[in-house]
Scaffold this active site. Structure first.
Site, PDB file in Angstrom:
ATOM      1  N   GLU A   1      50.499  11.204  26.206  1.00 26.35           N
ATOM      2  CA  GLU A   1      51.799  11.700  26.686  1.00 26.35           C
ATOM      3  C   GLU A   1      52.127  11.163  28.084  1.00 26.35           C
ATOM      4  OE1 GLU A   1      53.250  15.361  25.405  1.00 26.35           O
ATOM      5  OE2 GLU A   1      51.839  15.500  23.738  1.00 26.35           O
TER       6      GLU A   1
ATOM      7  N   ARG B   1      20.689  30.779  35.804  1.00 26.63           N
ATOM      8  CA  ARG B   1      19.649  29.773  36.013  1.00 26.63           C
ATOM      9  C   ARG B   1      18.975  29.974  37.374  1.00 26.63           C
ATOM     10  NH1 ARG B   1      15.938  26.342  34.075  1.00 26.63           N
ATOM     11  NH2 ARG B   1      15.881  24.354  35.175  1.00 26.63           N
TER      12      ARG B   1
END
Ligand code: CAA
Length: 633
Positions: free
Chosen positions: A363, A268
């Site tokens: 978790e 870019r």
């Protein structure tokens, strides 16, 4: 300490990366969009020996170490967070506890097909009232000869619908707190074991997440994992290892996003230069690379400790907490570097941004992990042992309900229902616009999937008219079947119904729906499946066919006159919970009439609250008069 990976580790990484790039990445975007479980890719992973990395070859595993396992999850998550967690939950949460705690027979029967990728595994710990407080498990397993009878349900279960084997926890002795929780292996297809609808999620949309429902599921005692009462510790130690998997998943997602941002920043060009050379961007990239490196070292460090059979719970918690916290920062920066383009669907960073969030939650939320880490460095905080809970009537998601299942012929059941509702104060001469917004409706008739075709809605609308109710539906009826606009579905994520009368027709009773009606004054369930969970959450239930019951109910509520429209019907009171007597006996001292109540224990002899009389040691004596235990009646 050095965590240098070996040549073998890096060869494995290359192999998995090549597979992930070729087979997983091309389908990841579509699977995410459409919430499609990658069945074919998981099958291929099994064929490549990647579904049982850390287990010995004799049980179908690859016999590799836990760094290898982390690398596999990391490389899959690098292109697709969903595939990463599918492998992680399968390996760490289902196959591992069977490997670590299973009998030889259980390992042969269940671990071998899991580790060789022929079957998929899932883990059922989380419940509506047992999330972070995993000891709050309410699913029960009552002994019955050689069997345990499981009742209850689990929520947010990864792999659930596509799994074959499940490790689940359930209460085998409610008086012993977390020491009364046991673990069981159950199989898909067991009678009474069903699934709720698949959740629609922010991220990891290609992994299947749904509820498990147990309705009198008979589990043979040979399927108990470990010993009676060991379930909580099994679950906790399982999660220790699971956290290495989730940390690796977070690392992989972040790595993928970082690489995409790095490539984009070199391509870019703005202000005549690739944006990578702009310090605002290059500093971001430097920080991202540093965080990735730190995460990787922590994860491989925890894995090394696990392989060395040294304590690793704290290091696994640190790795998961750190890798996911910085992972969120990395995906955020990666998307920022992409500018507006990164915000578009189809861009890897857009998916990574959504997929990453869950890694700070499941978790063990990162807040709970800080509790775990603190307990390792400071020690566990002093706390009172959980007292045996005062026994109230067993509650479902909707709290204490009457649970009256009406009997007799279809006509008798309907007549009994109408009589009961009238005696509770319901006036069926009043009416309501069927399209009144759900939160403002005093009554609602709700369509579940059990009503069948869309044409049957007409019958429900007639019922709603006669019952003075608005119409609503469950989420799948609105979202998947599209029988109703989305703003008419009731549930935790939809509209809440907090008013008087709820009549659910063909509603099975998924937890997320029940949460949306839990404060309703009266819940009526009509369903042809006597095992539907809604019957455990209702005040009045009719087991019967929709086509037979509803016309009779319409007729019974029809007084032959037009309804009087009332905007705010009076609030009907809800049933009051009744306390049940304790399910254990009080033992009385023959010498001085002292009463031993297990709910209180005996503080004098340091006997914990909740200790049954039978479990008091032989040498225990009456704290009042010193009489022996054998003299109690
Ligand atoms: N290994 C073995 N035993 C352990 C243990 C471990 N890691 N952690 C605790 N225990 C034992 C303790 O030694 C203690 O036993 P004793 O009393 O005999 O000493 C017992 O368990 C109770 O321990 P605590 O008093 O510390 O328990 P607690 O209730 O205070 O706290 C907790 C425990 C750490 C908060 C725990 O409840 C926890 O980890 N909660 C988070 C649950 C979680 O991670 N859920 C995730 C669901 S699965 C999932 O998300 C899967 C997915 O989708 C992919």
């Amino acid at each position: 300490m050095s965590y240098q990976t070996t040549k073998e580790h890096e060869a494995l990484r290359s192999k998995v990366r090549a597979f992930a790039e070729k087979e997983v990445k091309p389908v990841a975007f579509m699977n995410d969009q459409e919430s499609i479980f990658p069945v074919e890719q998981v099958k291929m992973l099994g064929e490549m020996g990647l579904m049982g990395i850390p287990f010995p070859e004799e049980y179908g595993g690859a016999g590799l170490d836990n760094i290898s396992y982390a690398i596999v999850v990391e490389e899959l998550a690098r292109v697709d967070g969903s595939t990463g967690v599918i492998v992680s939950a399968h390996t760490s949460l289902c196959a591992w506890p069977i490997y670590a705690y299973g009998t030889e027979e259980q390992k042969k029967k269940y671990l071998t097909p899991l580790a060789s990728g022929k079957k998929i595994g899932a883990f059922g710990l989380t419940e509506t009232n047992a999330g972070s407080d995993a000891g709050g498990t309410e699913t029960t397993a009552d002994p019955d000869g050689d069997y345990f009878i499981l009742n209850g349900g689990k929520i947010f279960i990864t792999n659930a619908f596509y799994a074959d084997t499940y490790v689940v926890t359930a209460v085998t002795n409610p008086d012993l707190g977390m020491r009364g929780i046991s673990a069981f292996i159950i199989e898909k297809g067991q009678e009474g074991f069903t699934f709720g609808d698949t959740y629609d999620k922010l991220g990891i949309r290609a992994s299947s997440t749904c509820e498990l429902k147990f309705n009198n599921v008979r589990v043979h005692k040979s399927n108990m994992l470990g010993q009676l009462g060991e379930g909580f510790k099994i679950a906790m130690s399982t999660l220790d290892g699971g956290r290495i998997g989730i940390a690796a998943q977070a690392l992989g997602i972040a790595q993928g996003a970082f690489e995409a941002a790095l490539a984009y920043s070199k391509e870019r060009v703005q202000f005549n230069s690739p944006i990578a050379f702009n310090q605002a961007i290059s500093f971001k990239l430097s920080d991202m690379a540093t965080k990735l490196r730190a995460s990787r070292l922590m994860i491989y460090g925890a894995a090394t400790l696990k392989d060395a059979k040294q304590p690793y719970g704290m290091e696994a918690a640190m790795a998961k907490q750190y890798a996911s916290d910085v992972g969120l920062e990395i995906v955020n920066d990666a998307l920022q570097i992409h500018g507006g383009s990164g915000y578009m669907k189809g861009m890897l960073v857009e998916r990574a941004y959504r997929d990453m969030k869950i890694t700070t939650i499941y978790e063990g939320t990162n807040e709970i992990l800080r509790v775990v880490i603190a307990s390792h460095i400071i020690g566990r905080p002093p706390k009172k042992e959980t007292a045996a809970k005062a026994k109230t009537a067993p509650t479902g998601v909707t709290g204490v309900r009457k649970k009256v299942i009406l009997e007799g012929t279809a006509q008798e059941r309907v007549d009994k229902l109408v009589a009961a509702l009238k005696s509770d104060g319901y006036d069926f001469t009043i009416g309501l616009d069927a399209q009144t917004p759900i939160p403002q409706s005093g009554r609602v008739v709700v369509a579940g999937k059990g009503i069948g075709g869309k044409e049957n809605l007409t019958l429900l609308e007639k019922l709603a008219y006669q019952a003075g109710a608005a119409v609503g539906s469950t989420r799948p009826v609105a979202e998947t079947l599209r029988y109703m606009p989305i703003n008419r579905y009731i549930g935790m994520s939809g509209q809440k119904f907090t008013n008087n009368l709820y009549i659910g027709v063909g509603v099975s009773g998924a937890g997320q729906h029940l949460k949306g009606i839990k404060t309703a004054s009266t819940i009526v369930a009509i369903n042809n499946d006597p095992n539907a969970l809604i019957f455990k959450n209702c005040d009045y239930g009719i087991v019967g066919d929709f086509a037979e019951i509803i016309p009779l109910l319409i007729q019974a509520l029809d007084n032959g006159e037009a309804k009087r429209y009332v905007e705010q019907p009076k609030k009907i009171k809800r049933a009051v919970p009744k306390k049940l007597p304790a399910n254990y006996k009080i033992h009385i001292c023959n010498g001085c009439a002292y009463e031993y109540d297990q709910k209180l224990g005996d503080p004098e002899s340091d006997t914990m609250e909740g200790t049954p009389f039978e479990m008091l040691p032989f040498e225990w004596v009456c704290p009042e008069c010193g009489e022996e235990k054998s003299q109690f009646i």
